[in-house]
Design an enzyme around this catalytic site. Structure first.
Site, PDB file in Angstrom:
ATOM      1  N   ARG A 163      50.501  40.404  16.343  1.00  0.00           N
ATOM      2  CA  ARG A 163      51.627  41.343  16.219  1.00  0.00           C
ATOM      3  C   ARG A 163      52.681  40.812  15.247  1.00  0.00           C
ATOM      4  O   ARG A 163      53.210  41.564  14.426  1.00  0.00           O
ATOM      5  CB  ARG A 163      52.252  41.623  17.589  1.00  0.00           C
ATOM      6  CG  ARG A 163      51.330  42.415  18.503  1.00  0.00           C
ATOM      7  CD  ARG A 163      51.938  42.609  19.873  1.00  0.00           C
ATOM      8  NE  ARG A 163      52.180  41.300  20.488  1.00  0.00           N
ATOM      9  CZ  ARG A 163      53.000  41.084  21.495  1.00  0.00           C
ATOM     10  NH1 ARG A 163      53.685  42.083  22.031  1.00  0.00           N
ATOM     11  NH2 ARG A 163      53.161  39.883  21.998  1.00  0.00           N
ATOM     12  N   ASN A 169      50.360  45.278  22.017  1.00  0.00           N
ATOM     13  CA  ASN A 169      49.146  44.915  22.734  1.00  0.00           C
ATOM     14  C   ASN A 169      48.795  46.028  23.710  1.00  0.00           C
ATOM     15  O   ASN A 169      49.669  46.658  24.298  1.00  0.00           O
ATOM     16  CB  ASN A 169      49.345  43.615  23.512  1.00  0.00           C
ATOM     17  CG  ASN A 169      49.349  42.398  22.623  1.00  0.00           C
ATOM     18  OD1 ASN A 169      48.889  42.423  21.489  1.00  0.00           O
ATOM     19  ND2 ASN A 169      49.889  41.299  23.136  1.00  0.00           N
TER      20      ASN A 169
END
Length: 90
Positions: A18, A36
């Site tokens: 990320r 996620n």
């Protein structure tokens, strides 16, 4: 402008995916978010020009050096949210 939803599978959680995606989106000029998903994949919503989206898609297919991308699913994003920047969501 294109609006896409990407689902990235493989070894993509707990490896900085990320964070690196946030950095790459900033370099390319993509707006949207990365987060996620409970089953272990990563969801990315991206908004950008054709050229920006092509560059971002190419990067997502490889991911950062700390990850192993097995599959990249791409769909049109059907949401109505307007994005001002790119962010990490939890």
């Amino acid at each position: 402008m294109q609006q896409k939803l990407f689902i990235v599978t493989g070894h993509v959680q707990s490896v900085g995916f990320r964070f690196f995606t946030l950095q790459e989106a900033g370099k390319i000029g993509i707006k949207g978010y990365v987060k996620n998903r409970p089953e272990g994949s990563v969801e990315v919503v991206a908004v950008g020009s054709d050229a920006q989206m092509a560059a971002f898609r190419n990067w997502l297919q490889k991911g950062p050096p700390t990850s192993v991308v097995c599959n990249l699913i791409e769909q049109s994003y059907q949401g109505s949210e307007q994005f001002e920047h790119f962010e990490i969501r939890r």
